[in-house]
Design an enzyme around this catalytic site. Structure first.
Site, PDB file in Angstrom:
ATOM      1  N   HIS A   1     -66.337 -27.906 -26.817  1.00 16.92           N
ATOM      2  CA  HIS A   1     -67.430 -28.695 -26.261  1.00 16.92           C
ATOM      3  C   HIS A   1     -68.775 -28.005 -26.466  1.00 16.92           C
ATOM      4  O   HIS A   1     -69.819 -28.642 -26.362  1.00 16.92           O
ATOM      5  CB  HIS A   1     -67.191 -28.979 -24.773  1.00 16.92           C
TER       6      HIS A   1
ATOM      7  N   SER B   1     -59.572 -29.629 -27.315  1.00 15.02           N
ATOM      8  CA  SER B   1     -58.493 -29.612 -26.339  1.00 15.02           C
ATOM      9  C   SER B   1     -58.303 -28.154 -25.949  1.00 15.02           C
ATOM     10  O   SER B   1     -57.828 -27.338 -26.746  1.00 15.02           O
ATOM     11  CB  SER B   1     -57.218 -30.198 -26.935  1.00 15.02           C
ATOM     12  N   LEU B   2     -58.712 -27.822 -24.737  1.00 16.40           N
ATOM     13  CA  LEU B   2     -58.846 -26.412 -24.364  1.00 16.40           C
ATOM     14  C   LEU B   2     -57.511 -25.672 -24.353  1.00 16.40           C
ATOM     15  O   LEU B   2     -56.460 -26.248 -24.116  1.00 16.40           O
ATOM     16  CB  LEU B   2     -59.521 -26.313 -23.002  1.00 16.40           C
TER      17      LEU B   2
ATOM     18  N   SER C   1     -28.792 -22.023 -33.717  1.00 20.96           N
ATOM     19  CA  SER C   1     -28.397 -23.415 -33.489  1.00 20.96           C
ATOM     20  C   SER C   1     -29.047 -24.377 -34.477  1.00 20.96           C
ATOM     21  O   SER C   1     -28.426 -25.333 -34.923  1.00 20.96           O
ATOM     22  CB  SER C   1     -28.760 -23.833 -32.060  1.00 20.96           C
TER      23      SER C   1
ATOM     24  N   GLU D   1     -43.107 -22.768 -27.236  1.00 17.97           N
ATOM     25  CA  GLU D   1     -43.253 -23.831 -28.238  1.00 17.97           C
ATOM     26  C   GLU D   1     -44.706 -24.150 -28.573  1.00 17.97           C
ATOM     27  O   GLU D   1     -45.011 -24.560 -29.696  1.00 17.97           O
ATOM     28  CB  GLU D   1     -42.522 -25.093 -27.780  1.00 17.97           C
TER      29      GLU D   1
END
Length: 608
Positions: free
Chosen positions: A71, A118-119, A336, A357
């Site tokens: 921003h 997007s912080l 896996s 993730e």
């Protein structure tokens, strides 16, 4: 630092504040106060420490600068103006229709590596860039400007731990601790020690400074570049809206153009026309690259039963042998997902990101900036945790490769927490995204290799259990294509399936054929883009489509088919997982979800 240099830096910082106010005033919106707090920090960085050739933004020796607090874009664009990259006229097009200078930075500008705003994303992506720099053995440095508000994001601490544990000394986080967030004070305010203790616990070198003192800033930046074996965080105490009484350190001014911009500009000493000669990298860098060779994909015999996740792992290892630019990032499930085959074959290009993730996907984005071809691999269900990073990868138009295994109820007894049942919808919604879902081992191997050169965020969905091999080795499966597996002129409906349900559809077609009911079967392995022509032909010739998928009814294969044929108006019946699964065998799960062969047969009979 000599007095005249300090004077220049102070004047440059004032110019950056003025230009931030001017740009926001011209737009009638923006975040000038968040830009003003960090002006001194960036004035010193650009003048004294950043190594960057604006005429060659792809130079591998360039440093990287990420405005995680996107921003504060007025400040970034004011810096670009001072560096001669854009004109004053373009600066004043900020936020206007058709301008490259958007409200938050995007990759439409060649000097912006990733879209931000997007912080909590700048540091995780920067960690990926730093990982790539280490792999390439290039002396470039990654600088990330962050606000203090976004340090509440968990993704920041995933990145902090990874950078600290890996000793990534080629990344520096500069935190603009201006105390005020969007609606009021931040959690720790100006308590720099609170942040220092947290970063220190993760192994970071911490420096606390006055963020408006050019001498302290210069020392801290030099210290950061010279620190070895650990990353550095510079915690800079600043004042939001610094330099203008109307807004300095005042609540309620966030995200607004100043009410009296001319008065503020006068208070800051008026417009200036200072220029900054940003230091270019010393000499040309030659990033280390790994060799390659011929691609020899694994081959599987028709009739054998092989899990697509197994074929993916073997194909990925083969792709790594053929291409030295392929890297793999794992979320601690490589045994896996079968990505461990790549780890065994190419350990120097395999990165363990552990159960983080968001950092997994962010690192893939950062490594892609440096020209690598990253495959980020985990369970399909767990990619939901990183969806904002995936969404922003689409905004950045970053061609990363995501692979989700253990999709759907067919995984069996593990239960619903492990079942990826929303991933197709999630990935279909990504701008420019590609969604692939192979049904057999040879198809999975081919699509694994096909993904490498795709543009946009590409997603491959793999199945846990073994499925019959139905395609011969060596066949190609173009993105956007499909395969007709059953067809006759007497077909009264077409079953559209993907992945594991292809085999249920084929079995259902055989059962129906014994009763004299002809149905076609279409393997829709490319869900986005989808083969609209094949669907329209099937809809035209049979008039009835039945989609069957191991996924929720919302947003998956069925909705993709409906989107493609809606103008024709054929009857479309969607079979999907509508209930909440429990623990059961794979066969019981498919039956309970009403997506097995018997459910398909019943659906055809109801339809006809």
């Amino acid at each position: 630092m000599p007095e005249h240099d300090l004077q220049f830096l102070s004047e440059l910082a004032a110019q950056l504040r003025v230009d931030s106010v001017r740009a926001s005033a011209a737009a009638g919106s923006g975040h000038p106060t968040s830009s003003m707090s960090a002006a001194d920090l960036m004035a010193v960085l650009f003048s004294c420490h950043l190594h960057y050739d604006f005429s060659r933004p792809d130079d591998p020796a360039n440093d990287h600068l990420i405005f995680s607090k996107g921003h504060a874009s007025p400040l970034l664009y004011s810096l670009f103006k001072a560096a001669g990259a854009i004109s004053d006229e373009e600066l004043l097009t900020f936020r206007q229709h058709g301008s490259r200078l958007e409200g938050h930075p995007s990759t439409r500008l060649p000097w912006v590596d990733v879209a931000t705003g997007s912080l909590g994303q700048g540091l995780p992506v920067g960690v990926g860039m730093a990982m790539a720099g280490r792999l390439e053995r290039v002396p470039q440095h990654v600088w990330v400007l962050s606000g203090d508000s976004e340090l509440a994001e968990g993704s920041v601490w995933e990145a902090a731990e990874h950078a600290g544990s890996e000793g990534l000394s080629n990344i520096t986080l500069i935190v603009d601790v201006n105390r005020l967030g969007q609606r009021g004070p931040t959690r720790h305010g100006w308590d720099l020690g609170a942040y220092a203790r947290r970063f220190g616990a993760f192994g970071w070198h911490t420096v606390e400074i006055d963020g408006h003192d050019p001498g302290q800033i210069d020392f801290a930046l030099s210290d950061a570049r010279n620190t070895r074996r650990r990353p550095t965080v510079i915690l800079a105490k600043t004042r939001k809206g610094a330099g203008v009484v109307e807004v300095e350190n005042r609540e309620g001014a966030h995200g607004k153009a100043l009410k009296e911009p001319e008065q503020a500009i006068a208070e800051l000493g008026g417009p200036r026309s200072l220029t900054v000669e940003v230091r270019r990298p010393a000499g040309r860098a030659e990033p280390y690259r790994f060799g390659g060779g011929e691609l020899a994909l694994p081959e599987f015999k028709i009739g054998d039963e092989v899990a697509t996740r197994t074929a993916f792992g073997e194909a990925l290892a083969a792709l790594g042998t053929a291409r030295g630019d392929v890297v793999v990032l794992d979320g601690e499930v490589a045994d896996s997902t079968k990505a461990e085959a790549f780890a065994t074959a190419h350990p120097e290009r395999f990165f363990q990101m552990y159960i983080a993730e968001q950092q997994l996907v962010a690192a893939a984005v950062g490594m892609r900036v440096r020209g690598w071809v990253p495959y980020a691999v985990t369970f399909a269900a767990f990619l939901t945790r990183a969806y904002d990073f995936i969404r922003m990868a689409g905004v950045s138009q970053s061609p990363i490769r995501l692979v989700g295994s253990h999709a759907g109820v067919s995984i069996g007894a593990d239960g619903p927490s492990q079942m990826g049942l929303e991933d197709l919808a999630m990935m279909r919604a990504v701008h420019g995204g590609i969604v692939l879902y192979p049904c057999d081992a040879n198809q999975a191997a081919a699509l694994t290799a096909e993904m490498a050169d795709l543009s946009g965020v590409a997603y491959l969905r793999t199945t846990r259990g073994a499925t019959p091999v139905i395609y011969p080795p060596g066949e190609r499966f173009p993105v956007g294509g499909s395969r007709v597996l059953r067809h006759s002129p007497s077909d009264r409906a077409t079953i559209v399936a993907a992945g594991i349900t292809v085999h249920e559809a084929l079995a259902a077609a055989d059962l129906l054929a014994k009763e004299g009911i002809g149905v076609g079967v279409l393997d829709m392995y490319s869900i986005k883009p989808i083969d609209a022509a094949a669907l329209m032909e099937a809809a035209t010739t049979t008039g009835n489509l039945i989609t069957v998928e191991d996924h929720r009814p919302e947003g998956g294969l069925g909705d993709a088919v409906l989107d493609a044929v809606s103008e024709l108006g054929p009857r479309v019946v969607k079979l999907a997982v509508r209930g909440l699964p429990g623990s059961a065998t794979p066969g019981e799960q498919l039956s309970d979800a009403r997506i097995d062969r018997h459910a398909v047969v019943a659906a055809v009979k109801r339809l006809l």
